[in-house]
Design a protein around this motif. Structure first.
Motif, PDB file in Angstrom:
ATOM      1  N   GLN A  39       0.853  -1.188   0.000  1.00  9.97           N
ATOM      2  CA  GLN A  39       0.000   0.000   0.000  1.00  9.97           C
ATOM      3  C   GLN A  39       0.886   1.235   0.000  1.00  9.97           C
ATOM      4  N   GLY A  40       0.847   1.949  -1.107  1.00  3.06           N
ATOM      5  CA  GLY A  40       1.602   3.182  -1.217  1.00  3.06           C
ATOM      6  C   GLY A  40       0.806   4.356  -0.682  1.00  3.06           C
ATOM      7  N   PRO A  41       1.459   5.495  -0.503  1.00  6.30           N
ATOM      8  CA  PRO A  41       0.779   6.685   0.024  1.00  6.30           C
ATOM      9  C   PRO A  41      -0.410   7.071  -0.848  1.00  6.30           C
ATOM     10  N   GLY A  42      -1.570   7.182  -0.244  1.00  8.54           N
ATOM     11  CA  GLY A  42      -2.761   7.585  -0.970  1.00  8.54           C
ATOM     12  C   GLY A  42      -3.319   6.544  -1.917  1.00  8.54           C
ATOM     13  N   LYS A  43      -2.825   5.318  -1.810  1.00  9.13           N
ATOM     14  CA  LYS A  43      -3.281   4.266  -2.717  1.00  9.13           C
ATOM     15  C   LYS A  43      -3.983   3.154  -1.949  1.00  9.13           C
ATOM     16  N   GLU A  44      -4.753   2.365  -2.682  1.00  4.97           N
ATOM     17  CA  GLU A  44      -5.378   1.208  -2.074  1.00  4.97           C
ATOM     18  C   GLU A  44      -4.364   0.069  -1.961  1.00  4.97           C
ATOM     19  N   ARG A  45      -4.633  -0.831  -1.040  1.00  5.47           N
ATOM     20  CA  ARG A  45      -3.771  -1.995  -0.896  1.00  5.47           C
ATOM     21  C   ARG A  45      -3.931  -2.883  -2.125  1.00  5.47           C
ATOM     22  N   GLU A  46      -2.816  -3.342  -2.679  1.00  7.39           N
ATOM     23  CA  GLU A  46      -2.864  -4.169  -3.878  1.00  7.39           C
ATOM     24  C   GLU A  46      -2.057  -5.445  -3.699  1.00  7.39           C
ATOM     25  N   GLY A  47      -2.497  -6.474  -4.378  1.00  9.20           N
ATOM     26  CA  GLY A  47      -1.790  -7.735  -4.336  1.00  9.20           C
ATOM     27  C   GLY A  47      -0.549  -7.697  -5.189  1.00  9.20           C
ATOM     28  N   VAL A  48       0.532  -8.229  -4.668  1.00  8.53           N
ATOM     29  CA  VAL A  48       1.820  -8.272  -5.371  1.00  8.53           C
ATOM     30  C   VAL A  48       2.108  -9.687  -5.848  1.00  8.53           C
ATOM     31  N   ALA A  49       2.049 -10.640  -4.943  1.00  2.50           N
ATOM     32  CA  ALA A  49       2.320 -12.041  -5.276  1.00  2.50           C
ATOM     33  C   ALA A  49       1.665 -12.926  -4.228  1.00  2.50           C
ATOM     34  N   SER A  50       1.272 -14.107  -4.652  1.00  2.64           N
ATOM     35  CA  SER A  50       0.701 -15.053  -3.700  1.00  2.64           C
ATOM     36  C   SER A  50       1.137 -16.467  -4.056  1.00  2.64           C
ATOM     37  N   ILE A  51       0.964 -17.364  -3.092  1.00  2.00           N
ATOM     38  CA  ILE A  51       1.379 -18.749  -3.293  1.00  2.00           C
ATOM     39  C   ILE A  51       0.434 -19.678  -2.547  1.00  2.00           C
ATOM     40  N   TYR A  52       0.038 -20.756  -3.204  1.00  2.00           N
ATOM     41  CA  TYR A  52      -0.648 -21.822  -2.498  1.00  2.00           C
ATOM     42  C   TYR A  52       0.448 -22.637  -1.823  1.00  2.00           C
ATOM     43  N   THR A  53       0.522 -22.541  -0.517  1.00  2.00           N
ATOM     44  CA  THR A  53       1.673 -23.098   0.189  1.00  2.00           C
ATOM     45  C   THR A  53       1.778 -24.610   0.053  1.00  2.00           C
ATOM     46  N   GLY A  54       0.652 -25.281  -0.159  1.00  2.00           N
ATOM     47  CA  GLY A  54       0.707 -26.723  -0.310  1.00  2.00           C
ATOM     48  C   GLY A  54       1.284 -27.146  -1.651  1.00  2.00           C
ATOM     49  N   SER A  55       0.788 -26.556  -2.741  1.00  2.00           N
ATOM     50  CA  SER A  55       1.197 -26.959  -4.090  1.00  2.00           C
ATOM     51  C   SER A  55       2.372 -26.161  -4.618  1.00  2.00           C
ATOM     52  N   GLY A  56       2.555 -24.950  -4.089  1.00  2.00           N
ATOM     53  CA  GLY A  56       3.613 -24.077  -4.589  1.00  2.00           C
ATOM     54  C   GLY A  56       3.204 -23.245  -5.793  1.00  2.00           C
ATOM     55  N   VAL A  57       1.959 -23.308  -6.203  1.00  2.00           N
ATOM     56  CA  VAL A  57       1.492 -22.503  -7.331  1.00  2.00           C
ATOM     57  C   VAL A  57       1.535 -21.023  -6.939  1.00  2.00           C
ATOM     58  N   THR A  58       2.048 -20.212  -7.846  1.00  2.00           N
ATOM     59  CA  THR A  58       2.231 -18.793  -7.547  1.00  2.00           C
ATOM     60  C   THR A  58       1.450 -17.896  -8.508  1.00  2.00           C
ATOM     61  N   TYR A  59       1.178 -16.705  -8.042  1.00  2.00           N
ATOM     62  CA  TYR A  59       0.511 -15.683  -8.846  1.00  2.00           C
ATOM     63  C   TYR A  59       1.236 -14.361  -8.622  1.00  2.00           C
ATOM     64  N   TYR A  60       1.288 -13.553  -9.686  1.00  2.00           N
ATOM     65  CA  TYR A  60       1.965 -12.262  -9.613  1.00  2.00           C
ATOM     66  C   TYR A  60       1.114 -11.167 -10.242  1.00  2.00           C
ATOM     67  N   ALA A  61       1.236  -9.978  -9.690  1.00  2.00           N
ATOM     68  CA  ALA A  61       0.662  -8.823 -10.350  1.00  2.00           C
ATOM     69  C   ALA A  61       1.485  -8.518 -11.597  1.00  2.00           C
ATOM     70  N   ASP A  62       0.846  -8.003 -12.629  1.00  2.00           N
ATOM     71  CA  ASP A  62       1.557  -7.708 -13.872  1.00  2.00           C
ATOM     72  C   ASP A  62       2.702  -6.723 -13.639  1.00  2.00           C
ATOM     73  N   SER A  63       2.522  -5.827 -12.709  1.00  2.00           N
ATOM     74  CA  SER A  63       3.517  -4.775 -12.471  1.00  2.00           C
ATOM     75  C   SER A  63       4.832  -5.302 -11.912  1.00  2.00           C
ATOM     76  N   VAL A  64       4.825  -6.529 -11.381  1.00  2.00           N
ATOM     77  CA  VAL A  64       6.046  -7.059 -10.768  1.00  2.00           C
ATOM     78  C   VAL A  64       6.560  -8.322 -11.447  1.00  2.00           C
ATOM     79  N   LYS A  65       5.832  -8.837 -12.428  1.00  2.00           N
ATOM     80  CA  LYS A  65       6.265 -10.061 -13.100  1.00  2.00           C
ATOM     81  C   LYS A  65       7.640  -9.885 -13.707  1.00  2.00           C
ATOM     82  N   GLY A  66       8.486 -10.866 -13.488  1.00  2.00           N
ATOM     83  CA  GLY A  66       9.850 -10.815 -13.996  1.00  2.00           C
ATOM     84  C   GLY A  66      10.821 -10.095 -13.091  1.00  2.00           C
ATOM     85  N   ARG A  67      10.309  -9.394 -12.078  1.00  2.00           N
ATOM     86  CA  ARG A  67      11.182  -8.670 -11.150  1.00  2.00           C
ATOM     87  C   ARG A  67      11.092  -9.230  -9.729  1.00  2.00           C
ATOM     88  N   PHE A  68       9.917  -9.654  -9.323  1.00  2.00           N
ATOM     89  CA  PHE A  68       9.711 -10.165  -7.971  1.00  2.00           C
ATOM     90  C   PHE A  68       9.496 -11.676  -8.018  1.00  2.00           C
TER      91      PHE A  68
END
Length: 121
Positions: A39-68
């Motif tokens: 959550q940046g100043p004056g912005k809404e909270r946004e998802g960056v990355a997530s993981i299903y801890t059991g399977s290891g499947v991951t998801y990324y926001a487009d803004s961070v793909k390839g960097r995070f």
């Protein structure tokens, strides 16, 4: 009770890297998905990355793909977020969360206190 404790934030110059950590306790780690949000100043909270801890499947926001990269160490009940090629627009408070769906912040039930990331140009 469920506790999520983040660490690893700081101040870096654009192009630099940081690794955030989140230690989870109070529940069976692999039971729930986990995610990183920001959550940046004056912005809404946004998802960056997530993981299903059991399977290891991951998801990324487009803004961070390839960097995070989200990863985990189940033996340590720890979630990580490796952030490379940081940009000033990545400046935000970063939060770890548990028990939710993909990158939907409103779906997550448990939250850490946050760790500040500041990227200067």
């Amino acid at each position: 009770q469920v506790q999520l404790v983040e660490s690893g934030g700081g101040s870096v110059q654009a192009g630099g890297s940081l690794r955030l950590s989140c230690v989870a306790s109070g529940y069976t780690y692999s039971s729930w998905s986990m995610g990183w949000f920001r959550q940046g100043p004056g912005k809404e909270r946004e998802g960056v990355a997530s993981i299903y801890t059991g399977s290891g499947v991951t998801y990324y926001a487009d803004s961070v793909k390839g960097r995070f990269t989200i990863s985990q160490d189940k033996s340590k009940n720890t979630l990580y977020l490796q952030m490379n090629s940081l940009k000033p627009e990545d400046t935000a408070m970063y939060y770890c969360a548990a028990r939710g769906v993909r990158l939907s912040a409103s779906s997550y039930d448990y939250w850490g206190q946050g760790t500040q990331v500041t990227v200067s140009s």
